[in-house]
Design an enzyme around this catalytic site. Sequence first.
Site, PDB file in Angstrom:
ATOM      1  N   ASP A  18       0.827  -1.208   0.000  1.00 26.97           N
ATOM      2  CA  ASP A  18       0.000   0.000   0.000  1.00 26.97           C
ATOM      3  C   ASP A  18       0.865   1.262   0.000  1.00 26.97           C
ATOM      4  OD1 ASP A  18      -2.426   1.355  -0.042  1.00 26.97           O
ATOM      5  OD2 ASP A  18      -2.595   1.400   2.147  1.00 26.97           O
ATOM      6  N   GLY A  19       0.320   2.323  -0.592  1.00 31.25           N
ATOM      7  CA  GLY A  19       0.978   3.633  -0.534  1.00 31.25           C
ATOM      8  C   GLY A  19       1.525   4.145  -1.856  1.00 31.25           C
ATOM      9  N   ARG A  22       0.053   7.715  -2.646  1.00 34.98           N
ATOM     10  CA  ARG A  22       0.621   8.772  -1.809  1.00 34.98           C
ATOM     11  C   ARG A  22       2.080   9.040  -2.165  1.00 34.98           C
ATOM     12  NH1 ARG A  22      -1.033   6.032   3.501  1.00 34.98           N
ATOM     13  NH2 ARG A  22      -1.634   4.425   2.006  1.00 34.98           N
ATOM     14  N   ARG A  31      -0.903   9.362  -9.920  1.00 33.22           N
ATOM     15  CA  ARG A  31      -0.903   8.142  -9.111  1.00 33.22           C
ATOM     16  C   ARG A  31      -0.281   6.955  -9.860  1.00 33.22           C
ATOM     17  NH1 ARG A  31      -4.145   7.478  -4.706  1.00 33.22           N
ATOM     18  NH2 ARG A  31      -4.499   5.323  -5.303  1.00 33.22           N
ATOM     19  N   HIS A  35       2.276   3.502  -9.128  1.00 36.39           N
ATOM     20  CA  HIS A  35       2.045   2.080  -9.408  1.00 36.39           C
ATOM     21  C   HIS A  35       3.213   1.502 -10.217  1.00 36.39           C
ATOM     22  CE1 HIS A  35      -1.799   2.414  -7.572  1.00 36.39           C
ATOM     23  NE2 HIS A  35      -2.381   3.082  -8.555  1.00 36.39           N
ATOM     24  N   SER A  63      -7.423  -5.460  -4.982  1.00 32.39           N
ATOM     25  CA  SER A  63      -8.483  -6.097  -4.198  1.00 32.39           C
ATOM     26  C   SER A  63      -9.808  -6.113  -4.949  1.00 32.39           C
ATOM     27  CB  SER A  63      -8.659  -5.364  -2.861  1.00 32.39           C
ATOM     28  OG  SER A  63      -9.288  -4.111  -3.057  1.00 32.39           O
ATOM     29  N   GLU A  65     -12.345  -4.806  -3.981  1.00 33.03           N
ATOM     30  CA  GLU A  65     -12.914  -3.451  -3.826  1.00 33.03           C
ATOM     31  C   GLU A  65     -12.198  -2.427  -4.709  1.00 33.03           C
ATOM     32  OE1 GLU A  65     -12.068  -5.504  -1.198  1.00 33.03           O
ATOM     33  OE2 GLU A  65     -14.152  -6.080  -0.829  1.00 33.03           O
ATOM     34  N   TRP A  67     -11.784  -2.510  -7.751  1.00 36.91           N
ATOM     35  CA  TRP A  67     -12.530  -2.314  -9.012  1.00 36.91           C
ATOM     36  C   TRP A  67     -13.364  -1.041  -8.945  1.00 36.91           C
ATOM     37  CZ3 TRP A  67     -11.076  -4.876 -13.122  1.00 36.91           C
ATOM     38  CH2 TRP A  67     -10.637  -6.194 -13.031  1.00 36.91           C
ATOM     39  N   ARG A  69     -12.397   1.851  -8.014  1.00 36.25           N
ATOM     40  CA  ARG A  69     -11.586   3.063  -8.243  1.00 36.25           C
ATOM     41  C   ARG A  69     -11.957   3.697  -9.586  1.00 36.25           C
ATOM     42  NH1 ARG A  69      -5.586   2.517  -5.645  1.00 36.25           N
ATOM     43  NH2 ARG A  69      -6.316   1.855  -3.595  1.00 36.25           N
ATOM     44  N   LEU A 129      11.021 -20.505  -4.935  1.00 32.56           N
ATOM     45  CA  LEU A 129      10.169 -19.523  -4.258  1.00 32.56           C
ATOM     46  C   LEU A 129       8.785 -19.569  -4.911  1.00 32.56           C
ATOM     47  CD1 LEU A 129       9.721 -17.022  -2.361  1.00 32.56           C
ATOM     48  CD2 LEU A 129      10.527 -15.603  -4.262  1.00 32.56           C
ATOM     49  N   GLU A 205       2.015 -13.044  12.324  1.00 31.53           N
ATOM     50  CA  GLU A 205       2.568 -11.871  13.011  1.00 31.53           C
ATOM     51  C   GLU A 205       2.347 -10.668  12.089  1.00 31.53           C
ATOM     52  OE1 GLU A 205       3.789 -11.964  16.069  1.00 31.53           O
ATOM     53  OE2 GLU A 205       3.537 -14.141  16.185  1.00 31.53           O
TER      54      GLU A 205
HETATM   55  C1  IPE Z   1      -5.300  -2.690  -0.001  1.00 33.05           C
HETATM   56  O1  IPE Z   1      -5.027  -1.348  -0.250  1.00 33.05           O
HETATM   57  C2  IPE Z   1      -5.308  -3.442  -1.291  1.00 33.05           C
HETATM   58  C3  IPE Z   1      -4.022  -3.582  -1.941  1.00 33.05           C
HETATM   59  C4  IPE Z   1      -2.856  -3.183  -1.499  1.00 33.05           C
HETATM   60  C5  IPE Z   1      -4.066  -4.274  -3.186  1.00 33.05           C
HETATM   61  P1  IPE Z   1      -6.189  -0.268  -0.368  1.00 33.05           P
HETATM   62  O2  IPE Z   1      -5.514   1.034  -0.578  1.00 33.05           O
HETATM   63  O3  IPE Z   1      -7.178  -0.688  -1.389  1.00 33.05           O
HETATM   64  O4  IPE Z   1      -6.872  -0.357   1.072  1.00 33.05           O
HETATM   65  P2  IPE Z   1      -7.807   0.681   1.844  1.00 33.05           P
HETATM   66  O5  IPE Z   1      -8.878   1.094   0.891  1.00 33.05           O
HETATM   67  O6  IPE Z   1      -6.945   1.841   2.235  1.00 33.05           O
HETATM   68  O7  IPE Z   1      -8.300  -0.072   3.033  1.00 33.05           O
HETATM   69  C1  IPE Z   2      -1.622   0.243  -3.388  1.00 30.55           C
HETATM   70  O1  IPE Z   2      -1.414   1.603  -3.401  1.00 30.55           O
HETATM   71  C2  IPE Z   2      -1.902  -0.315  -4.782  1.00 30.55           C
HETATM   72  C3  IPE Z   2      -3.296  -0.702  -5.000  1.00 30.55           C
HETATM   73  C4  IPE Z   2      -4.227  -0.762  -4.094  1.00 30.55           C
HETATM   74  C5  IPE Z   2      -3.647  -1.103  -6.342  1.00 30.55           C
HETATM   75  P1  IPE Z   2      -2.624   2.629  -3.383  1.00 30.55           P
HETATM   76  O2  IPE Z   2      -3.010   2.925  -4.795  1.00 30.55           O
HETATM   77  O3  IPE Z   2      -3.715   2.176  -2.511  1.00 30.55           O
HETATM   78  O4  IPE Z   2      -1.908   3.906  -2.752  1.00 30.55           O
HETATM   79  P2  IPE Z   2      -2.499   4.912  -1.670  1.00 30.55           P
HETATM   80  O5  IPE Z   2      -2.927   4.074  -0.496  1.00 30.55           O
HETATM   81  O6  IPE Z   2      -3.633   5.619  -2.321  1.00 30.55           O
HETATM   82  O7  IPE Z   2      -1.341   5.797  -1.342  1.00 30.55           O
HETATM   83 MG    MG Z   3      -4.132   2.403  -0.520  1.00 34.22          MG
END
Ligand code: IPE
Ligand code: IPE
Ligand code: MG
Length: 252
Positions: A18-19, A22, A31, A35, A63, A65, A67, A69, A129, A205
Site C-alpha cells: 500500500d501507498g 501517496r 498516481r 504504481h 483487491s 474493492e 474495481w 476506483r 520460491l 505476526e
Molecule cells: C489494499 O489497499 C489493497 C491492496 C494493497 C491491493 P487499499 O488502498 O485498497 O486499502 P484501503 O482502501 O486503504 O483499506
Molecule cells: C496500493 O497503493 C496499490 C493498489 C491498491 C492497487 P494505493 O493505490 O492504494 O496507494 P495509496 O494508499 O492511495 O497511497
Molecule cells: Mg491504498
Amino acid sequence: MTRHPRPAVPRHVAIIMDGNGRWATARHLPRVSGHSRGIDAVRAAVEQAGRRGVEYLTLFAFSSENWRRPQDEVSTLMRLFVSALQKEVGKLKEQGVRLRVVGDRAAFDPALQRLIHEAEQATAGNARLHLTVCASYGGRWDLVQAVRSLLATSPDAAALAERLTEQQLAAHLGLAFAPDPDLLIRTGGEQRISNFLLWQCAYSELYFTHTLWPDFDAAAFDAALAWYATRERRFGQTSAQVAAPAAEELRA
Ligand code: IPE
Ligand code: IPE
Ligand code: MG
C-alpha cells in the site's frame, strides 16, 4: 512437524503493498507513476525473499474493492499487470520462482487471463520460491468461492454439514497449496487488513510500517524479517509450553 516458537526466517511472507498513490502525490506525479514504481519494489521483494530463504511470498496487488476506483486508474493498473507479466516471466523462470495468480480471474480481460495462464504454466516446474499475486482478490470472495466449490464437489450437503472440518474447507481456498503466512507486512501506514487473507492470517505476526510501497527496498524487507525473529509465537498456548520443545531439543 514441531512448531518452533522463534523461527529465524518466516516460511511464508504476505504483503499488503500500500501507498503507491501517496508516494506519487508527494512528488506531484500522477498516481499511476506510483504504481509503476511499485513494480520495481515487487522485483526487489522477490529477490530479497529468495536470498533470505523465504519459501512463499504472497503479494496483494489488487483487491475486489479496488474495481471501484476511477475507471482510468483501473485500466492503467490492468495495463501494468499485462506488461509486468510480459517483461518479468522469463526472469522468474530463470530464478526458480513459481508464479500463481489468485483471485476472481473471470473479471479480467480474456487477453490478461490468457497471459496469466501462460505465466503459470511457464513457471510451474519451479519450487525455489512460490510467488503468489492476489489480484481481483478479497478474503470474503475467497471464502464464498471455497464454500461453493466444496458444495459442488459434495454430493450429500446434509452429511457435509454434520462433519465439515476446517481442513476440508481450507482445501478449497485460493492458497490451499501454501502454509498459512507467518508474517504479514502492510506498508503505507494503515493498520488494517482490507479484506486480505481473512482465514489464513489467524495466527500471522502483523508488521505495519509507514514506508510507502515504492520505497520498500531490500533493507526494509530485512527490517521486517528482523522484527519477526524477535516474536514468540504461542498459537494459543502459554509461553512456558512453547518454550518446552526448544528446551527438549537442547537436552537431546
Ligand atoms: C489494499 O489497499 C489493497 C491492496 C494493497 C491491493 P487499499 O488502498 O485498497 O486499502 P484501503 O482502501 O486503504 O483499506
Ligand atoms: C496500493 O497503493 C496499490 C493498489 C491498491 C492497487 P494505493 O493505490 O492504494 O496507494 P495509496 O494508499 O492511495 O497511497
Ligand atoms: Mg491504498
